[in-house]
Design a protein around this motif. Structure first.
Motif, PDB file in Angstrom:
ATOM      1  N   THR A   1       6.724   3.538   4.011  1.00  0.00           N
ATOM      2  CA  THR A   1       7.957   2.887   4.437  1.00  0.00           C
ATOM      3  C   THR A   1       7.961   1.409   4.047  1.00  0.00           C
ATOM      4  O   THR A   1       8.972   0.862   3.608  1.00  0.00           O
ATOM      5  CB  THR A   1       8.127   3.021   5.958  1.00  0.00           C
ATOM      6  OG1 THR A   1       8.187   4.410   6.299  1.00  0.00           O
ATOM      7  CG2 THR A   1       9.405   2.338   6.430  1.00  0.00           C
ATOM      8  N   ARG A   2       6.803   0.759   4.204  1.00  0.00           N
ATOM      9  CA  ARG A   2       6.696  -0.660   3.856  1.00  0.00           C
ATOM     10  C   ARG A   2       6.962  -0.874   2.370  1.00  0.00           C
ATOM     11  O   ARG A   2       7.679  -1.802   1.980  1.00  0.00           O
ATOM     12  CB  ARG A   2       5.306  -1.190   4.218  1.00  0.00           C
ATOM     13  CG  ARG A   2       5.134  -2.682   3.999  1.00  0.00           C
ATOM     14  CD  ARG A   2       3.702  -3.104   4.251  1.00  0.00           C
ATOM     15  NE  ARG A   2       2.814  -2.622   3.213  1.00  0.00           N
ATOM     16  CZ  ARG A   2       2.647  -3.231   2.039  1.00  0.00           C
ATOM     17  NH1 ARG A   2       3.321  -4.332   1.760  1.00  0.00           N
ATOM     18  NH2 ARG A   2       1.812  -2.739   1.145  1.00  0.00           N
ATOM     19  N   ARG A   3       6.375  -0.010   1.542  1.00  0.00           N
ATOM     20  CA  ARG A   3       6.560  -0.148   0.103  1.00  0.00           C
ATOM     21  C   ARG A   3       8.027   0.036  -0.279  1.00  0.00           C
ATOM     22  O   ARG A   3       8.558  -0.691  -1.122  1.00  0.00           O
ATOM     23  CB  ARG A   3       5.698   0.874  -0.640  1.00  0.00           C
ATOM     24  CG  ARG A   3       4.210   0.543  -0.613  1.00  0.00           C
ATOM     25  CD  ARG A   3       3.401   1.673  -1.245  1.00  0.00           C
ATOM     26  NE  ARG A   3       1.985   1.378  -1.220  1.00  0.00           N
ATOM     27  CZ  ARG A   3       1.341   0.714  -2.166  1.00  0.00           C
ATOM     28  NH1 ARG A   3       2.004   0.263  -3.210  1.00  0.00           N
ATOM     29  NH2 ARG A   3       0.051   0.489  -2.068  1.00  0.00           N
TER      30      ARG A   3
ATOM     31  N   GLU B   1      -3.262   6.449  -3.720  1.00  0.00           N
ATOM     32  CA  GLU B   1      -3.841   6.047  -2.442  1.00  0.00           C
ATOM     33  C   GLU B   1      -3.736   7.163  -1.406  1.00  0.00           C
ATOM     34  O   GLU B   1      -4.675   7.400  -0.636  1.00  0.00           O
ATOM     35  CB  GLU B   1      -3.148   4.780  -1.938  1.00  0.00           C
ATOM     36  CG  GLU B   1      -3.470   3.552  -2.799  1.00  0.00           C
ATOM     37  CD  GLU B   1      -2.708   2.329  -2.352  1.00  0.00           C
ATOM     38  OE1 GLU B   1      -1.840   2.452  -1.452  1.00  0.00           O
ATOM     39  OE2 GLU B   1      -2.972   1.244  -2.897  1.00  0.00           O
TER      40      GLU B   1
ATOM     41  N   ASN C   1      -3.429   0.138  13.829  1.00  0.00           N
ATOM     42  CA  ASN C   1      -3.528  -1.318  13.695  1.00  0.00           C
ATOM     43  C   ASN C   1      -3.533  -2.018  15.052  1.00  0.00           C
ATOM     44  O   ASN C   1      -2.814  -2.990  15.292  1.00  0.00           O
ATOM     45  CB  ASN C   1      -2.373  -1.856  12.828  1.00  0.00           C
ATOM     46  CG  ASN C   1      -2.444  -1.365  11.395  1.00  0.00           C
ATOM     47  OD1 ASN C   1      -3.523  -1.203  10.844  1.00  0.00           O
ATOM     48  ND2 ASN C   1      -1.297  -1.103  10.799  1.00  0.00           N
TER      49      ASN C   1
ATOM     50  N   ALA D   1      -0.134   5.771  10.023  1.00  0.00           N
ATOM     51  CA  ALA D   1      -0.451   4.603   9.205  1.00  0.00           C
ATOM     52  C   ALA D   1      -0.029   4.833   7.754  1.00  0.00           C
ATOM     53  O   ALA D   1       0.504   3.925   7.097  1.00  0.00           O
ATOM     54  CB  ALA D   1      -1.943   4.301   9.285  1.00  0.00           C
ATOM     55  N   VAL D   2      -0.263   6.035   7.251  1.00  0.00           N
ATOM     56  CA  VAL D   2       0.138   6.365   5.886  1.00  0.00           C
ATOM     57  C   VAL D   2       1.654   6.278   5.748  1.00  0.00           C
ATOM     58  O   VAL D   2       2.187   5.698   4.791  1.00  0.00           O
ATOM     59  CB  VAL D   2      -0.361   7.767   5.498  1.00  0.00           C
ATOM     60  CG1 VAL D   2       0.283   8.230   4.193  1.00  0.00           C
ATOM     61  CG2 VAL D   2      -1.881   7.775   5.370  1.00  0.00           C
ATOM     62  N   ARG D   3       2.358   6.848   6.710  1.00  0.00           N
ATOM     63  CA  ARG D   3       3.822   6.814   6.652  1.00  0.00           C
ATOM     64  C   ARG D   3       4.337   5.389   6.757  1.00  0.00           C
ATOM     65  O   ARG D   3       5.324   5.021   6.109  1.00  0.00           O
ATOM     66  CB  ARG D   3       4.401   7.690   7.755  1.00  0.00           C
ATOM     67  CG  ARG D   3       4.073   9.159   7.558  1.00  0.00           C
ATOM     68  CD  ARG D   3       4.720  10.034   8.608  1.00  0.00           C
ATOM     69  NE  ARG D   3       4.323  11.420   8.422  1.00  0.00           N
ATOM     70  CZ  ARG D   3       5.018  12.453   8.872  1.00  0.00           C
ATOM     71  NH1 ARG D   3       6.124  12.255   9.551  1.00  0.00           N
ATOM     72  NH2 ARG D   3       4.604  13.683   8.666  1.00  0.00           N
ATOM     73  N   ASP D   4       3.683   4.560   7.576  1.00  0.00           N
ATOM     74  CA  ASP D   4       4.068   3.155   7.683  1.00  0.00           C
ATOM     75  C   ASP D   4       3.953   2.465   6.327  1.00  0.00           C
ATOM     76  O   ASP D   4       4.813   1.672   5.943  1.00  0.00           O
ATOM     77  CB  ASP D   4       3.163   2.427   8.683  1.00  0.00           C
ATOM     78  CG  ASP D   4       3.467   2.779  10.125  1.00  0.00           C
ATOM     79  OD1 ASP D   4       4.497   3.450  10.372  1.00  0.00           O
ATOM     80  OD2 ASP D   4       2.676   2.389  11.001  1.00  0.00           O
ATOM     81  N   GLU D   5       2.848   2.767   5.612  1.00  0.00           N
ATOM     82  CA  GLU D   5       2.625   2.120   4.320  1.00  0.00           C
ATOM     83  C   GLU D   5       3.671   2.548   3.302  1.00  0.00           C
ATOM     84  O   GLU D   5       4.176   1.715   2.533  1.00  0.00           O
ATOM     85  CB  GLU D   5       1.223   2.448   3.808  1.00  0.00           C
ATOM     86  CG  GLU D   5       0.883   1.848   2.454  1.00  0.00           C
ATOM     87  CD  GLU D   5       0.912   0.339   2.433  1.00  0.00           C
ATOM     88  OE1 GLU D   5       0.973  -0.238   1.325  1.00  0.00           O
ATOM     89  OE2 GLU D   5       0.870  -0.285   3.523  1.00  0.00           O
TER      90      GLU D   5
ATOM     91  N   ALA E   1       1.081   4.573  -4.858  1.00  0.00           N
ATOM     92  CA  ALA E   1       1.142   5.199  -3.538  1.00  0.00           C
ATOM     93  C   ALA E   1       0.578   6.609  -3.585  1.00  0.00           C
ATOM     94  O   ALA E   1      -0.156   7.042  -2.680  1.00  0.00           O
ATOM     95  CB  ALA E   1       2.594   5.235  -3.042  1.00  0.00           C
TER      96      ALA E   1
ATOM     97  N   ASP F   1       4.865   1.732  -8.595  1.00  0.00           N
ATOM     98  CA  ASP F   1       4.676   1.731  -7.143  1.00  0.00           C
ATOM     99  C   ASP F   1       4.449   3.150  -6.629  1.00  0.00           C
ATOM    100  O   ASP F   1       3.581   3.390  -5.790  1.00  0.00           O
ATOM    101  CB  ASP F   1       5.907   1.122  -6.441  1.00  0.00           C
ATOM    102  CG  ASP F   1       6.053  -0.357  -6.735  1.00  0.00           C
ATOM    103  OD1 ASP F   1       5.011  -1.033  -6.856  1.00  0.00           O
ATOM    104  OD2 ASP F   1       7.197  -0.829  -6.850  1.00  0.00           O
TER     105      ASP F   1
END
Length: 271
Positions: free
Chosen positions: A148-150, A172, A105, A142-146, A169, A165
């Motif tokens: 973690t965000r969820r 995706e 990002n 990026a996948v791990r960030d997503e 996940a 959820d």
């Protein structure tokens, strides 16, 4: 943080093997201002371990500032970098060194280095391999960030992540995994999907094995997607989606989409 370190270790292993460099090392970026060397492969001393490279300084600092790869054919005599870190680099007898940023990002999250102990310019193939490895690590972060965000959103809502959820996940992550060229990274992403699905133990006395693509399709079916939408998400033809769905139904002994998803979840194949 430990998961990031594990991902970095794996990327350096792939870089060393795929690019044919003698030494691979790197670290995560802190506060966008420095790289802390934490992972080393092929080194003979501890000179580089724990080294903090500041933005703009040395080869890695240049890469951090510009967010693009760079390489030098002979580190000690290179005129396009600063030389604050000559002592630890030369203690390892490193001559040709490349560095690639791991950009997620638009932010440099890590820097990977590859080096050899001879003053030989790296060819295009080696640089392309290094850039590919950096890109694949960026995808994994990026996948791990997503994920973690969820989880954080669910915690702020005062509840554990809901089953829907987890299912979204999982779908995706499976779609992303199919786009990753590196087999080892793809398998690691799929292993995350397996953990989201549970321990995989079957309630029936016989095992059922679905292909990765059959599971991909069922993951989206379970979210209520039609064949056209699944085809768009997975880059398949609608008829191909139907074929995978028929294959899963045959293996599971089911007769419709709903029964097939329920059976797959009961067996621990889907969350």
């Amino acid at each position: 943080m430990l998961e990031q370190v594990d991902a970095l270790q794996q990327a350096l292993s792939i870089l060393q093997r795929s690019a044919g460099v003698q030494v691979a090392f790197g670290g995560m970026v802190g506060d966008r201002r420095h790289i802390r060397m934490s992972q080393l492969r092929g080194t003979r001393t501890n000179a580089l371990h724990g080294l903090a490279v500041n933005a703009g300084a040395g080869l890695g600092g240049k890469v951090l500032s510009l967010a693009r790869p760079a390489a030098v054919g002979d580190y000690a005599t290179a005129t396009d970098i600063t030389h604050e870190y000559d002592r630890p680099v030369l203690a390892e007898s490193l001559r040709s060194v490349l560095a690639v940023p791991v950009v997620v990002n638009s932010v440099v999250r890590a820097v990977l280095y590859g080096a050899i102990r001879e003053p030989l310019a790296f060819g295009d193939r080696v640089l392309l391999v290094a850039m590919r490895v950096g890109g694949e690590l960026a995808t994994e972060l990026a996948v791990r960030d997503e994920v973690t965000r969820r989880l954080a959103l669910a915690e702020r809502a005062g509840a554990a992540p809901g089953q829907e959820d987890l299912r979204e996940a999982n779908a995706e992550l499976r779609a992303i995994a199919q786009e990753v060229a590196e087999p080892e990274l793809r398998e690691r992403l799929l292993s995350v999907c397996a953990r989201l699905s549970g321990d995989g133990r079957s309630a029936t006395p016989f095992p059922v094995r679905l292909s990765p693509r059959e599971l991909d399709v069922l993951a989206w079916v379970g979210l209520g997607c039609g064949n056209a939408e699944i085809a768009r998400r997975l880059g398949l033809l609608p008829e191909t989606v139907k074929s995978y769905l028929r294959g899963a139904m045959r293996k599971l002994g089911t007769h419709n989409r709903h029964e097939t998803v329920v059976a797959a979840r009961r067996l621990g194949l889907l969350p």
